[in-house]
Design a protein around this motif. Structure first.
Motif, mmCIF file in Angstrom:
data_model
loop_
_atom_site.group_PDB
_atom_site.id
_atom_site.type_symbol
_atom_site.label_atom_id
_atom_site.label_comp_id
_atom_site.label_asym_id
_atom_site.label_seq_id
_atom_site.Cartn_x
_atom_site.Cartn_y
_atom_site.Cartn_z
ATOM 1 N N TRP A 416 83.850 26.593 51.155
ATOM 2 C CA TRP A 416 82.604 26.341 51.827
ATOM 3 C C TRP A 416 82.169 27.922 52.473
ATOM 4 O O TRP A 416 80.972 28.110 52.252
ATOM 5 C CB TRP A 416 82.399 25.335 52.953
ATOM 6 C CG TRP A 416 81.242 25.135 53.517
ATOM 7 C CD1 TRP A 416 80.293 24.352 53.103
ATOM 8 C CD2 TRP A 416 80.764 25.661 54.780
ATOM 9 N NE1 TRP A 416 79.134 24.463 53.834
ATOM 10 C CE2 TRP A 416 79.311 25.307 54.864
ATOM 11 C CE3 TRP A 416 81.236 26.543 55.784
ATOM 12 C CZ2 TRP A 416 78.720 25.574 55.941
ATOM 13 C CZ3 TRP A 416 80.660 26.939 56.995
ATOM 14 C CH2 TRP A 416 79.313 26.432 57.087
ATOM 15 N N LEU A 417 83.191 28.303 53.243
ATOM 16 C CA LEU A 417 82.953 29.634 54.013
ATOM 17 C C LEU A 417 82.616 30.549 52.937
ATOM 18 O O LEU A 417 81.694 31.670 53.233
ATOM 19 C CB LEU A 417 84.095 29.860 54.871
ATOM 20 C CG LEU A 417 84.111 29.117 56.085
ATOM 21 C CD1 LEU A 417 85.620 29.483 56.824
ATOM 22 C CD2 LEU A 417 83.226 29.612 57.153
ATOM 23 N N TRP A 421 78.448 29.835 53.363
ATOM 24 C CA TRP A 421 78.264 30.813 54.651
ATOM 25 C C TRP A 421 78.185 32.198 54.338
ATOM 26 O O TRP A 421 78.941 33.045 54.086
ATOM 27 C CB TRP A 421 79.675 30.517 55.570
ATOM 28 C CG TRP A 421 79.236 31.051 56.966
ATOM 29 C CD1 TRP A 421 79.761 32.377 57.553
ATOM 30 C CD2 TRP A 421 78.602 30.688 58.136
ATOM 31 N NE1 TRP A 421 79.632 32.515 58.779
ATOM 32 C CE2 TRP A 421 78.634 31.528 59.229
ATOM 33 C CE3 TRP A 421 77.540 29.399 58.028
ATOM 34 C CZ2 TRP A 421 78.191 31.333 60.435
ATOM 35 C CZ3 TRP A 421 77.199 29.327 59.444
ATOM 36 C CH2 TRP A 421 77.237 29.970 60.481
ATOM 37 N N GLU A 422 77.067 32.660 54.582
ATOM 38 C CA GLU A 422 76.349 34.083 54.373
ATOM 39 C C GLU A 422 76.886 35.125 55.385
ATOM 40 O O GLU A 422 76.838 36.429 55.033
ATOM 41 C CB GLU A 422 74.861 34.038 53.994
ATOM 42 C CG GLU A 422 74.661 33.107 52.860
ATOM 43 C CD GLU A 422 73.073 33.077 52.500
ATOM 44 O OE1 GLU A 422 72.376 33.787 53.444
ATOM 45 O OE2 GLU A 422 72.769 32.501 51.417
ATOM 46 N N GLU A 423 77.135 34.543 56.621
ATOM 47 C CA GLU A 423 77.304 35.537 57.709
ATOM 48 C C GLU A 423 78.702 36.274 57.449
ATOM 49 O O GLU A 423 79.698 35.668 57.126
ATOM 50 C CB GLU A 423 76.790 35.089 59.095
ATOM 51 C CG GLU A 423 75.538 34.671 59.007
ATOM 52 C CD GLU A 423 75.247 33.820 60.518
ATOM 53 O OE1 GLU A 423 75.651 34.436 61.539
ATOM 54 O OE2 GLU A 423 74.290 32.928 60.529
ATOM 55 N N VAL A 426 82.134 33.687 62.111
ATOM 56 C CA VAL A 426 81.733 32.348 62.157
ATOM 57 C C VAL A 426 82.410 31.871 63.403
ATOM 58 O O VAL A 426 83.656 32.399 63.872
ATOM 59 C CB VAL A 426 82.090 31.574 60.782
ATOM 60 C CG1 VAL A 426 83.696 31.641 60.841
ATOM 61 C CG2 VAL A 426 81.941 30.257 60.712
ATOM 62 N N VAL A 431 80.627 25.794 62.438
ATOM 63 C CA VAL A 431 81.183 24.917 61.384
ATOM 64 C C VAL A 431 80.644 23.463 61.746
ATOM 65 O O VAL A 431 80.491 22.415 60.945
ATOM 66 C CB VAL A 431 82.637 25.398 61.058
ATOM 67 C CG1 VAL A 431 83.229 24.282 60.044
ATOM 68 C CG2 VAL A 431 82.603 26.679 60.368
ATOM 69 N N ARG A 434 76.830 22.797 60.942
ATOM 70 C CA ARG A 434 76.510 23.178 59.832
ATOM 71 C C ARG A 434 77.557 22.950 58.530
ATOM 72 O O ARG A 434 77.126 23.110 57.441
ATOM 73 C CB ARG A 434 75.875 24.613 59.856
ATOM 74 C CG ARG A 434 74.746 24.438 61.035
ATOM 75 C CD ARG A 434 74.376 26.023 61.166
ATOM 76 N NE ARG A 434 73.733 26.526 59.914
ATOM 77 C CZ ARG A 434 73.410 27.823 59.712
ATOM 78 N NH1 ARG A 434 73.506 28.697 60.976
ATOM 79 N NH2 ARG A 434 73.223 28.122 58.508
ATOM 80 N N GLY A 435 78.801 22.815 58.836
ATOM 81 C CA GLY A 435 79.888 22.604 57.881
ATOM 82 C C GLY A 435 79.936 21.349 57.122
ATOM 83 O O GLY A 435 78.738 20.729 57.137
ATOM 84 N N SER A 468 74.311 33.043 63.576
ATOM 85 C CA SER A 468 73.352 32.257 63.679
ATOM 86 C C SER A 468 72.185 32.506 64.640
ATOM 87 O O SER A 468 71.631 31.393 65.553
ATOM 88 C CB SER A 468 73.704 30.695 63.527
ATOM 89 O OG SER A 468 74.342 30.286 62.585
#
Length: 481
Positions: A416-417, A421-423, A426, A431, A434-435, A468
């Motif tokens: 998933w990361l 996850w674009e950043e 983290v 997570v 929004r995970g 974020s």
């Protein structure tokens, strides 16, 4: 360099392309048009043909009984492997066949409901159609709802399938290019998993199923057929295949499993004349394949005189030479799943291999000749080669062993990361908010962060970092590998 969380798989088993018989042309055509992995295409094509033929015939087995010509296929493929496009092309004839039937069914059902709820229906139901001022006799009310012609289903719930089979087409297919909808959804939740697995096993076995109505009455539903192609992402597949309860129950052994190597990075677009001609020829081949499936679907399903929704399939006998080849195959696999030998880790798959071969041979036979009465040695040879391929794939997938749940979850979070996850940085809060839905517990995320940090997939960083749009002093840098 990060350490893999799960044992990497060896390269995929080589598919015996020269031995695909009547499957080679549609498989190659879809491969030309999609550049998707060949084994993924094979599963979609096999399952589509099975849907079209399974209602017409069973096939003889070595036990002396007969088995359905239904097939369950399970493809493991990551995002971007073109699962959707493959299934769309393989099933297009079925979807085109059922579309007008479903349109008519919806209209008939609406008319039925309106009639049932109308004043005339109410009057008829209590026997008071007696209007002396009327010189026209009302037609009798049809109290039987229209039969659902639906063939393909994308989701699976026990209640939904039983409801369909109570008054619906008795031969269907379950096709989903997002297997997480099934494996990660309601039907495979902890409270429903065993019930769903038991129902799927009954479908594959061809056993009668029972449905209890709201009034407590048991409805007996014999001779229904289901084939399936479930395509699922590796992380979800890994989690499901590691479920010891499902392994013990025997569900996985009923699936023809494939985990092909990716083609991503090699699927170039070419506009030269040879490629254009190849694509045109592939389209023509696919048109022929679709026509063949439509011809099979247009055949009237054989049903009993007493119940038009109960299938009455004939039995395909095995030619003598086909029996001898299947006996030899059975003996080889039987010996190989003894303790310490090749198939010891996939005994359940090996024990069903001969039946799987008979089923595949039956499907191939009916695909080439819907009037066939027996399975030839040629079709059995193709089926045995394919079953050997599927056995090796099952061995390859399960040889990695059962992965502990916390490692499954850590791998799921890592993927998933990497993908979602674009950043660069983290933290636990991000997570947890929004995970993945199953991992939105701060305490659980902390534990998984510790695993990812230990294996090098997260690096603890000092100071304050923006995550974020907010400052965080508990940030980790994501290592995407």
């Amino acid at each position: 360099m990060p350490t893999p969380l799960v044992k990497p798989l060896p390269r995929a088993t080589e598919l015996p392309l020269a031995d695909l018989g009547p499957l080679i042309e549609p498989v190659r055509a879809i491969e030309t048009l999609t550049q998707a992995p060949t084994a993924l295409i094979l599963n979609a094509v096999l399952a589509s043909i099975a849907v079209a033929v399974q209602g017409h015939a069973n096939v003889q087995t070595l036990s002396g009984d007969c088995a359905p010509t239904s097939l369950f296929c399970f493809s493991i493929a990551a995002s971007g492997e073109r699962k959707t496009q493959v299934d769309r092309l393989a099933t297009s004839a079925i979807r085109e066949f059922e579309a007008p039937l479903l349109d008519r069914f919806r209209k008939d059902l609406q008319r039925f409901e309106e009639q049932k709820n109308s004043g005339r229906a109410s009057t008829f139901s209590i026997g008071l159609i007696d209007d002396p001022s009327s010189d026209r006799e009302e037609p009798p009310l049809d109290t039987t709802p229209p039969t659902s012609p639906q063939i393909l289903f994308e989701d699976l719930t026990v209640e939904g399938k039983l409801r369909h089979f109570e008054n619906g087409r008795p031969s269907t297919g379950i096709f989903t290019d997002e297997g997480g909808i099934i494996l990660g959804g309601y039907s495979m939740s902890s409270s429903n998993r065993e019930k769903t697995a038991a129902l799927l096993s009954k479908f594959w076995d061809g056993k009668p199923i029972m449905k209890n109505t709201a009034g407590g009455q048991a409805v007996f539903l014999p001779n229904r057929r289901v084939s399936a192609h479930i395509a699922v992402q590796p992380a979800i597949a890994l989690e499901t295949l590691s479920d010891q309860t499902l392994r013990d129950q025997g569900l996985f052994a009923r699936f023809l499993m494939a985990f092909p190597d990716t083609n991503q990075g090699k699927r170039f677009i070419r506009m030269d004349q040879a490629t254009i001609v190849a694509r045109q020829e592939a389209q023509a081949t696919l048109t022929t394949f679709k026509k063949r499936l439509r011809d099979l679907l247009n055949l009237k399903l054989p049903t009993t005189d007493r119940d038009p929704l109960q299938l009455a399939p004939r039995t395909l006998e095995l030619e003598d030479e086909a029996i001898l080849d299947l006996v030899e195959f059975f003996n080889v696999t039987e010996e190989a799943h003894a303790e310490g030998l090749r198939y010891a880790e996939v005994r359940a798959h090996a024990s069903k291999a001969a039946e799987q071969a008979a089923r595949i041979a039956g499907v191939l036979t009916l695909f080439e000749d819907q009037k066939a009465t027996c399975v030839s040695r040629r079709h059995m040879s193709i089926a045995i080669n394919l079953t050997n391929f599927y056995l090796e794939e099952a061995l390859r997938v399960f040889a990695a062993g059962t992965v502990p749940k916390h490692m499954q979850e850590a791998e799921r979070l890592r993927v998933w990361l990497r993908d979602m996850w674009e950043e660069e940085f983290v933290d636990v809060s991000a997570v947890a908010q929004r995970g993945p839905n199953a991992l939105r517990s701060a305490d659980r995320v902390k534990q998984l962060f510790a695993v990812l940090k230990e294996y090098g997939w997260l690096r603890k960083v000092e100071g304050s970092h923006i995550i974020s749009g907010r400052k965080s002093r508990r940030a980790y840098q994501v290592v995407r590998g």
